[in-house]
Design an enzyme around this catalytic site. Structure first.
Site, PDB file in Angstrom:
ATOM      1  N   CYS A   9       6.885   1.854 -12.236  1.00  0.00           N
ATOM      2  CA  CYS A   9       8.148   1.736 -11.502  1.00  0.00           C
ATOM      3  C   CYS A   9       9.089   0.888 -12.361  1.00  0.00           C
ATOM      4  O   CYS A   9       8.820   0.678 -13.548  1.00  0.00           O
ATOM      5  CB  CYS A   9       7.939   1.162 -10.096  1.00  0.00           C
ATOM      6  SG  CYS A   9       7.415  -0.567 -10.017  1.00  0.00           S
ATOM      7  N   ASN A  12       7.601  -3.341 -11.805  1.00  0.00           N
ATOM      8  CA  ASN A  12       6.154  -3.529 -11.725  1.00  0.00           C
ATOM      9  C   ASN A  12       5.775  -4.670 -10.789  1.00  0.00           C
ATOM     10  O   ASN A  12       4.828  -5.409 -11.034  1.00  0.00           O
ATOM     11  CB  ASN A  12       5.568  -3.728 -13.128  1.00  0.00           C
ATOM     12  CG  ASN A  12       4.048  -3.627 -13.190  1.00  0.00           C
ATOM     13  OD1 ASN A  12       3.430  -4.298 -14.003  1.00  0.00           O
ATOM     14  ND2 ASN A  12       3.436  -2.805 -12.370  1.00  0.00           N
ATOM     15  N   CYS A  14       6.309  -3.995  -7.035  1.00  0.00           N
ATOM     16  CA  CYS A  14       6.128  -3.416  -5.692  1.00  0.00           C
ATOM     17  C   CYS A  14       5.359  -2.100  -5.745  1.00  0.00           C
ATOM     18  O   CYS A  14       4.182  -2.040  -5.407  1.00  0.00           O
ATOM     19  CB  CYS A  14       7.467  -3.186  -4.985  1.00  0.00           C
ATOM     20  SG  CYS A  14       8.292  -4.685  -4.425  1.00  0.00           S
ATOM     21  N   ARG A  15       6.048  -1.051  -6.150  1.00  0.00           N
ATOM     22  CA  ARG A  15       5.482   0.296  -6.047  1.00  0.00           C
ATOM     23  C   ARG A  15       4.325   0.540  -7.011  1.00  0.00           C
ATOM     24  O   ARG A  15       3.269   1.040  -6.603  1.00  0.00           O
ATOM     25  CB  ARG A  15       6.575   1.342  -6.263  1.00  0.00           C
ATOM     26  CG  ARG A  15       7.649   1.309  -5.192  1.00  0.00           C
ATOM     27  CD  ARG A  15       8.811   2.195  -5.525  1.00  0.00           C
ATOM     28  NE  ARG A  15       9.545   1.685  -6.672  1.00  0.00           N
ATOM     29  CZ  ARG A  15      10.523   2.335  -7.291  1.00  0.00           C
ATOM     30  NH1 ARG A  15      10.875   3.545  -6.885  1.00  0.00           N
ATOM     31  NH2 ARG A  15      11.149   1.799  -8.311  1.00  0.00           N
ATOM     32  N   SER A  16       4.500   0.243  -8.287  1.00  0.00           N
ATOM     33  CA  SER A  16       3.436   0.575  -9.242  1.00  0.00           C
ATOM     34  C   SER A  16       2.181  -0.280  -9.063  1.00  0.00           C
ATOM     35  O   SER A  16       1.073   0.259  -9.171  1.00  0.00           O
ATOM     36  CB  SER A  16       3.948   0.562 -10.685  1.00  0.00           C
ATOM     37  OG  SER A  16       4.524  -0.660 -11.041  1.00  0.00           O
ATOM     38  N   ASP A 119      12.066   2.287  -3.082  1.00  0.00           N
ATOM     39  CA  ASP A 119      11.762   0.932  -3.542  1.00  0.00           C
ATOM     40  C   ASP A 119      11.837  -0.030  -2.360  1.00  0.00           C
ATOM     41  O   ASP A 119      12.923  -0.334  -1.862  1.00  0.00           O
ATOM     42  CB  ASP A 119      12.751   0.516  -4.629  1.00  0.00           C
ATOM     43  CG  ASP A 119      12.336  -0.769  -5.323  1.00  0.00           C
ATOM     44  OD1 ASP A 119      11.505  -1.525  -4.765  1.00  0.00           O
ATOM     45  OD2 ASP A 119      12.843  -1.027  -6.431  1.00  0.00           O
TER      46      ASP A 119
END
Length: 148
Positions: A9, A12, A14-16, A119
């Site tokens: 993301c 690096n 939250c999402r990934s 996000d």
């Protein structure tokens, strides 16, 4: 055959890292990591509210630290999964010649729904993001198991 997957993301945090933790749980035989296309949060732990939401669902993100995608990643990983189309475009732009890695969107395996993982740093919908990531992780497991 052991598959290696990199989740990517922007920052690096939250999402990934969440994608990494969920894929590790769903595919314990896989080698999974995460990184960001930017260097904004290098060395930082995942975002606190994301960690809390993940922990409530049984995933621990606290040991992860943000890092930026490197040229070597395109040779170390079989599959690089971008959380949104902007990150996918950034990955394509930084991809070194001769890279064997396959690039895709994390949600490409879902028949319905969004193409991009929203996000939660901005939307604040940490649980909704987790649900999307879990659904896609199960679908990636099914797809990669079928092709092995």
């Amino acid at each position: 055959m052991t598959v290696s997957i990199l989740c990517v993301c922007l920052g690096n945090i939250c999402r990934s890292p969440t994608g990494q933790a969920v894929l590790e749980a769903v595919m314990p035989e896989a080698r999974v990591d995460s990184a960001g296309t930017s260097d904004w949060h290098v060395g930082d732990a995942p975002y606190g509210p994301m960690q809390l939401a993940a922990r409530a669902r049984g995933y621990e993100l606290g040991q992860q630290r943000a890092r930026q995608v490197t040229a070597e990643d395109f040779h170390r990983f079989d599959l690089i999964l971008a959380m949104d189309e902007k990150n996918l475009a950034d990955l394509e732009a930084m991809r070194p010649a001769g890279s064997p890695a396959d690039l895709a969107l994390y949600l490409d395996v879902l028949d319905e729904g969004p193409r991009n993982v929203p996000d939660p740093y901005y939307t604040r919908d940490f649980d909704g993001v987790l649900a999307l990531i879990e659904e896609a992780a199960r679908a990636w497991n099914d797809r990669l198991s079928a092709s092995a």
